[in-house]
Design an enzyme around this catalytic site. Structure first.
Site, short mmCIF file in Angstrom:
data_model
loop_
_atom_site.label_atom_id
_atom_site.label_comp_id
_atom_site.label_asym_id
_atom_site.label_seq_id
_atom_site.Cartn_x
_atom_site.Cartn_y
_atom_site.Cartn_z
N HIS A 136 2.28 -2.53 4.61
CA HIS A 136 3.30 -2.63 5.67
C HIS A 136 4.32 -1.52 5.52
O HIS A 136 4.29 -0.77 4.54
CB HIS A 136 3.98 -4.01 5.67
CG HIS A 136 4.75 -4.34 4.44
ND1 HIS A 136 4.14 -4.64 3.23
CD2 HIS A 136 6.09 -4.44 4.21
CE1 HIS A 136 5.07 -4.91 2.33
NE2 HIS A 136 6.26 -4.77 2.88
N HIS A 148 9.92 -13.31 2.47
CA HIS A 148 8.97 -13.65 1.40
C HIS A 148 8.82 -15.16 1.28
O HIS A 148 9.81 -15.90 1.38
CB HIS A 148 9.48 -13.11 0.06
CG HIS A 148 9.65 -11.62 0.04
ND1 HIS A 148 8.65 -10.77 -0.34
CD2 HIS A 148 10.71 -10.84 0.36
CE1 HIS A 148 9.08 -9.52 -0.25
NE2 HIS A 148 10.33 -9.52 0.18
N GLY A 178 23.52 8.71 -10.84
CA GLY A 178 23.17 9.93 -10.11
C GLY A 178 21.74 9.97 -9.62
O GLY A 178 21.36 10.90 -8.93
N HIS A 217 4.93 -8.29 -7.38
CA HIS A 217 6.10 -8.21 -6.49
C HIS A 217 7.21 -9.15 -6.93
O HIS A 217 7.54 -10.11 -6.24
CB HIS A 217 5.73 -8.56 -5.04
CG HIS A 217 4.72 -7.64 -4.44
ND1 HIS A 217 4.43 -7.65 -3.11
CD2 HIS A 217 3.95 -6.69 -4.98
CE1 HIS A 217 3.49 -6.74 -2.87
NE2 HIS A 217 3.20 -6.15 -4.00
N ASP A 222 18.69 9.27 -7.28
CA ASP A 222 18.60 8.96 -5.86
C ASP A 222 17.59 7.85 -5.59
O ASP A 222 17.83 6.97 -4.79
CB ASP A 222 18.18 10.21 -5.06
CG ASP A 222 19.24 11.30 -5.18
OD1 ASP A 222 20.43 10.97 -5.26
OD2 ASP A 222 18.85 12.48 -5.20
N ASP A 276 2.53 -12.21 -4.14
CA ASP A 276 3.97 -11.91 -4.02
C ASP A 276 4.82 -12.99 -4.68
O ASP A 276 4.77 -14.16 -4.29
CB ASP A 276 4.29 -11.82 -2.52
CG ASP A 276 5.77 -11.64 -2.21
OD1 ASP A 276 6.56 -11.36 -3.12
OD2 ASP A 276 6.12 -11.77 -1.01
#
Lengths: 557, 557
Positions: free
Chosen positions: A81, A375, A56, A397, A58, A203
């Protein structure tokens, strides 16, 4: 792979703190905070989508309590970005932290679309930057460098602090044929490396993948083939923020004599904004209407739509379920131009199956190169480390395994293990002139959003929802005379999600009899409700091997 | 790709009906029925695991109503191999259909383990067969042919009927180095082809994959490297029925001076049975105990365990959560030797992350070749069609997209489109001397099992569970005097899974006041409950943007 516990800096002002916030699994992706001398610089403000057992929920935003308590000392918010996971939490951050926001033009445009949808645009103090700008924000000198990603106008951030230079790559890859023609800025990265970088935050998303990530251009060959072969309409599903992909499709449409339609509100909003800023060469009124998509000759139509992740309310999924004004029909070709996000595979597969059932020809990444990652992979990671040559390394990341794998790459590239920090959201790393160490944890990391509620769905509510999801509930109500204990009403039984109502009748009749028996045996007391609960739990488990949530209500009248 | 509607056969006896049963997504995988002259032959009786939105469902079995109604005319149940999705529904089928069961030794052994666990072993009439046997079962002459798969002793089935020869491949691949040394039986398949095959039912699982599926042997190079490098204990997670993988690990253990432990009940049960039948060269007492796994020198230990799909109660997942007698520690190497089943990726990724957090080195299929599929790919499919040269083709064992892709391969191999049937569970194909056509649909296909309940969790219960999972519920109880309408008790509000109990207090106080107002305004009537429901729905949605399930209870006293 942990801290080299150096001596404490003599005064607290000389400590630079790196604080990743947000993220479930993904670490430091949604928000990164640099703190020096009590002043804070925020890099990105993104959201994440819930994992499948967060029933439930969001969306998920970073826990910004640490920032909210220091709101007047936040010197700026820098956006790297325009993807959701980097800007989506702005509507939650800005009401608490009224700091100026710095972003490139497209990123700003996308953030403004988002804030406008929430009626919050007035609150934001935006400043447009370019990759060439240099900002002085409190003690931080902030520079940018262009990087390639699956959206134009992405920048990495280089922050000069009194303790040293911090380089944050944002999401990036080294693309040799970017759609917009702009390479990742090798020279600037190397120049930063030559100035001496204290720590690289890099990243890690594709740390599992060997080699270099292919160029965005690679998919054009596949798209060209599909455009030249497709006997009818073409639908391309991708992320609403994937402006590069829309750019590619638009070019192909023109070459192959098709006109472009957009389906899905976020897709239309983003593309219109990108066009108005000049990122897309699209005339107003050039886009097909829904009617034209349905009535133009099939070979003149191409549609870009949302739904590449099988999101239940998205355009593509609704079309696959014949619940949309646009009807998928035999002859249509549907391209799913996106990587499945782990957890979405089932929804995506179901959508593909349903599109095939409608007679469409579906093209997806298991079959051919209709998508490339935005990526970098292991070789991109190595090149980044070679250019920047940092003293310390923090993989960001990525989920935990990606960080571990990325840290191994860094170690193999010569960064000593004790200068690599594999940290999770809320864990602080402190840098001083003398070294680096783990700081105190400032938060567990994230906050769940459900409807208007931010943070009110926590452990208890989710545990209850899981229980209800698995076995439903039974409410047993009885009204008793407070004095005499006589039963004045009930027992009534109310149940949902437990057994099929019809087949449950005998079961519930038997359950009522059990309660009545208990009531005959026991005086009404504070323990009565618990006794009913235990009795029913045992009874239902014996009869069904299920454990519904049982809630007894004893009304004293 | 549909029926060639030929003239009806003159008498109903001459119709052969092919009826795939069971499966959600996957089609014809769990059970295939051949019917001729009112007599039925069943091939496989498997189960499936629920999709993620089938909340609380334990497993899914084929809808066997069609068979149950004709139980005395079922001439036999043939099992092709010992995987769950081919034998797991036997405990549900046998009580309804008491037909003899035919299986190879290992398949029989695995089926017996399963029936014994359910106390149903006495009910089964098993007959052990080999790939060389020929059975006459009613009008069906049943032959077998050995195929390679990720479990030994797998057979395909060739059924001669008065209408023609039906070939069912089971799950298969053409493996050049099978672990048990037995090739898929090319000669027999070609011989069947030369006799003339009416219809081929062929495994479509890997229709998305180009080339031949690699041999099981391919992973041994990876395993050898891991065994020679691993600094400590090695854990290999795989399916409990993957006897071939256990065989491979056992051989490597001996070569590298390690001893084998098994963790997970189903793993131990299956391996002991396989050893007792001679499929594994394992002496009784040779296996490590849990204590030995924890205390022997690390480099002498290898463990095969369950949990390769991230199943929440499996051994590996419990170890990853430090909820097991065996403690994962730095130096341990964990190999996930299985392909993620779509829908399980999130659970698997979380398990990998947690194992990395405990300091283990985790090896999984994204990183290296620690698993190969047991199903043939596109080139295997072509070879199968070339050997069998069927007149008609029905792709089975796959989700809808796999069937479509497999049907394209068949068409490219020269089978005319009108002789290919892409059908779903419960859809019948009828063959006569004159041709083939779609028959009537006999069932929607599957039945959900939850605890002891078979089929009592259906659409309504699942819809309620989804509602409860998303937003929880609110029960509002009020006791009123049946005559006067005076409120004698309540309103009481009971809620779970909706909002955090603490933060909900003000909300629920306001809700109670709303109900009281309604009660002052309205006389108790049959409409009162509905009015309370509507009032609360609107109120809660406005306040929270959530839609909890609302259940009003008006007790008339």
């Amino acid at each position: 792979m942990q801290d080299s516990f150096d001596t404490l800096a003599s005064s607290p002002e000389q400590v630079l703190r790196i604080i990743p916030l947000g993220g479930v699994g993904e670490i430091g992706k949604n928000m990164m905070v640099l703190e020096y001398d009590g002043q804070l610089l925020v890099i990105d403000a993104g959201l994440m989508f819930p994992e499948s057992d967060m029933l439930g929920v969001d969306l998920i935003i970073p826990d910004i309590e640490y920032l909210a308590q220091r709101a007047d000392r936040v010197v700026g918010i820098v956006l790297t970005h325009g993807h959701e996971d980097h800007i989506g939490a702005l509507p939650y951050l800005l009401p608490a932290v009224d700091a100026p926001v710095y972003a490139t033009r497209l990123t700003r445009g996308l953030a403004e679309v988002k804030l406008r949808q929430r009626g919050l645009l007035g609150q934001a103090r935006f400043h447009t930057i370019t990759a060439d700008d240099v900002l002085q924000l409190g003690p931080f000198t902030v520079e940018f460098f262009h990087v390639c990603h699956s959206i134009p106008d992405t920048v990495g951030v280089a922050v000069t602090t009194p303790v040293g230079l911090v380089v944050h790559t944002s999401d990036y890859k080294f693309d040799q044929h970017p759609v917009d023609g702009r390479l990742t800025d090798y020279a600037k990265l190397q120049a930063l490396g030559e100035r001496g970088v204290l720590v690289l935050l890099s990243d890690s998303t594709n740390a599992e993948v060997a080699g270099f990530t292919p160029s965005e251009r690679e998919i054009e060959a596949t798209f060209e083939r599909i455009f030249s072969e497709a006997p009818g309409r073409i639908f391309v599903a991708t992320f609403a923020s994937n402006i590069s992909r829309v750019m590619q499709v638009l070019r192909l449409a023109r070459r192959f004599g098709r006109r472009l339609g957009l389906v899905g509100r976020s897709m239309r909003d983003n593309v219109r904004m990108a066009a108005s800023l000049g990122y897309l060469d699209l005339a107003p009124g050039e886009l097909l209407s829904v009617e034209e998509i349905e009535t133009l000759p099939d070979r003149e139509v191409v549609v870009v739509c949302t739904g590449s992740q099988g999101e239940p309310t998205s355009a593509l999924v609704r079309m696959s379920l014949e619940d949309h004004r646009i009807n998928i029909r035999p002859g249509d070709t549907v391209i799913l131009s996106a990587q499945p996000i782990p957890g979405n595979e089932e929804l995506i597969n179901r959508t593909i199956d349903n599109l095939f059932r409608l007679g469409a020809d579906v093209r997806y990444s298991e079959l051919e190169a209709v998508h490339v990652s935005g990526h970098g992979s292991r070789e991109d990671h190595k090149l980044m480390i070679n250019l920047v040559r940092p003293k310390y390394f923090i993989p960001i990341h990525g989920e935990y395994r990606h960080l571990v794998l990325h840290s191994r790459t860094a170690e193999a590239m010569g960064i000593p293990r004790e200068r690599i920090f594999v940290i999770e959201s809320g864990q602080v790393v402190e840098f001083t002139a003398d070294g680096a160490r783990l700081g105190e944890q400032v938060t567990e990391g994230h906050v769940l959003v459900d409807g208007l509620g931010v943070g009110d769905v926590g452990h208890v509510v989710l545990r209850d929802r899981r229980h209800l999801a698995n076995d439903g509930f039974v409410v047993a109500i009885v009204g008793v005379d407070a004095q005499t204990g006589d039963v004045l009403a009930g027992p009534e039984i109310l149940s949902r999600g437990f057994v099929y109502p019809g087949s449950g009748n005998g079961l519930f009749q038997a359950a009522r009899e059990r309660i009545s028996e208990t009531l005959r045996r026991e005086a009404p007391s504070s323990a009565l409700a618990n006794m009913i609960k235990e009795e029913l739990s045992e009874f239902f488990y014996k009869e069904t091997r299920r454990r519904p949530m049982i809630l007894p209500v004893v009304l004293e009248l």
